[in-house]
Structure formats: structure tokens, C-alpha cells
Design a protein around this motif. Structure first.
Motif, PDB file in Angstrom:
ATOM      1  N   PHE A   1       7.339  17.386 -13.108  1.00  0.00           N
ATOM      2  CA  PHE A   1       7.231  18.434 -14.208  1.00  0.00           C
ATOM      3  C   PHE A   1       8.594  19.234 -14.000  1.00  0.00           C
TER       4      PHE A   1
ATOM      5  N   LEU B   1      -1.302  17.783 -18.889  1.00  0.00           N
ATOM      6  CA  LEU B   1      -0.948  18.376 -17.650  1.00  0.00           C
ATOM      7  C   LEU B   1      -1.952  19.683 -17.494  1.00  0.00           C
TER       8      LEU B   1
ATOM      9  N   CYS C   1       1.579  18.260 -22.546  1.00  0.00           N
ATOM     10  CA  CYS C   1       1.373  19.392 -21.838  1.00  0.00           C
ATOM     11  C   CYS C   1       0.075  19.746 -21.799  1.00  0.00           C
TER      12      CYS C   1
ATOM     13  N   THR D   1       6.966  11.092 -17.809  1.00  0.00           N
ATOM     14  CA  THR D   1       6.154  12.114 -17.676  1.00  0.00           C
ATOM     15  C   THR D   1       4.499  11.792 -17.943  1.00  0.00           C
TER      16      THR D   1
END
Length: 218
Positions: free
Chosen positions: A137, A175, A172, A109
Motif C-alpha cells: 500500500f 483495503l 480502496c 495491489t
């Protein structure tokens, strides 16, 4: 193992050194956060041969025993070393295995996010964002959310916060910044994951670091 002092060498950025900074903040361990300038300092440092593999970050570890400092390179190795040193890799063999497994699982990721942060061109960036939203995701979040459902804590293992929780939180952060325009809606459908993210962010020592860390573009 005796007491140790640390010097973390990286660019003036969060990047690949930020999880190590999280671990040291969580442990309450003072260290030298040595930040170098890409355009001026890095070419000289790289040419000097002082870095273990010609890359950053690396962690200089001094034990106080009179030995020369040990230079530990590669962000994953640094994070795992500090995690084991200060008790953030699990309390049992099974917990340690879960921590390692989900850390490695999450690397893909992070690599997907890097295709957005460092795209070849604008078209490639748009394709990378769409791939993350439609494939990367959702799949990653389902796995993390399912794991958290079975945890007795707000973190991935029963005994509490780990380096993998910190690594996941860092992904995160990226992201939110580069893919989801800082919208918490990205956690829609993944309530346990949202809770874990909030638990990391609200940890007093992590929250303190988030407030005082240098403001950098990345």
C-alpha cells in the motif's frame, strides 16, 4: 455505434463486477444486474458452456441490430469496453495511455488484497495484511499520489473521472474493509490520494449506487 443493452452476469457480490457497475451507474445506463447463487446456480451455468471462459463476470451485449448477443468476459476487458463506450478512458492518446498504465499497475495491489480475502489460513492472512501495510500500500499510494499532484482535476487525468479512478476506488473499498478496519487513516501522508477517493465517492451517480446497491458480504 448504435445503442446497446447490457446484462451483467456475476455472483451476488461486489467482487470483480463492481467496477463495471460503477461505470454503468456513472453513464446512467440501465442494465440487467443478473446475480447468481454460487452453490446452486453456478455449477449448472458453468457446466452449460454458456460462459465464454468458464468464469464470471461476463457482459452480454445486445446491439439491437438483430445479431446474437455478444458475450464479453474478463473484468478488465468489460471495464475497458464500457469505459471507451461512455467516455471514461481519457480524451487523448496520452490520457488513454495513462489510464491503461495505472489500471494495470493497480492490479498487483488488488491481487495482494485477495491474499487477505482468500487466505490459506490465519497465519497467511496476518502475513498478507502486514505485507500490504508495510510494502504494497505505501508504494502504490506514493505512485498514485504523485500522479494526482500533476492532475488539473481531482482524478488521475486532467479531463476527469476514468475507469482507473473507479478501479482504484474499488481497491480502496476492499483495503478499508479487510486491512485497515474502515479507518481513513490509511490515507495519512497521501492527501491527493485521499482527495481523489473522496471525489469518486461523492460523485452523485456513484453515491446513489453506493446507497442502493445490495448489501453483500463481498
Amino acid at each position: 455505434m448504435g445503442d446497446e443493452t447490457y446484462k451483467l452476469i456475476y455472483f451476488n457480490a461486489r467482487g470483480r463486477a463492481e467496477v463495471a457497475r460503477f461505470v454503468l451507474a456513472l453513464a446512467g445506463k440501465p442494465y440487467v444486474d443478473h446475480r447468481i447463487i454460487w452453490s446452486t446456480d453456478w455449477p449448472k451455468l458453468k457446466a452449460s458452456g454458456e460462459t465464454p471462459f468458464g468464469s464470471l463476470p461476463y457482459l452480454e451485449i445486445t446491439t439491437g441490430s438483430g445479431e446474437s448477443p455478444f458475450k464479453l468476459a474478463e473484468s478488465s476487458a468489460i471495464n475497458h469496453y464500457l469505459g471507451r463506450r461512455y467516455g471514461y478512458c481519457g480524451k487523448t492518446a496520452r490520457e488513454e495511455a495513462i489510464v491503461d498504465m495505472y489500471y494495470e499497475y493497480s492490479v498487483a495491489t488488488l491481487e495482494a488484497v485477495h491474499t487477505v480475502v482468500y487466505p490459506k489460513d490465519e497465519e497467511a492472512k496476518i502475513e498478507a495484511i502486514n505485507n500490504i501495510k508495510e510494502n504494497v500500500f505505501p508504494e502504490w499510494s506514493r505512485k498514485i499520489n504523485d500522479l494526482l499532484k500533476n492532475s488539473k482535476s481531482d482524478f488521475i487525468i486532467d479531463s476527469g473521472i476514468t475507469i482507473t479512478d473507479l478501479f482504484i476506488y474499488r481497491i480502496c473499498e476492499m483495503l478499508m474493509e479487510y486491512v485497515y478496519d474502515n479507518s481513513i487513516d490509511m490515507f495519512c501522508g497521501f492527501p491527493e490520494f485521499a482527495k481523489q477517493n473522496a471525489a469518486v465517492k461523492s460523485n452523485p451517480k456513484i453515491a446513489d449506487w453506493l446507497l442502493k446497491r445490495p448489501k453483500t458480504p463481498r
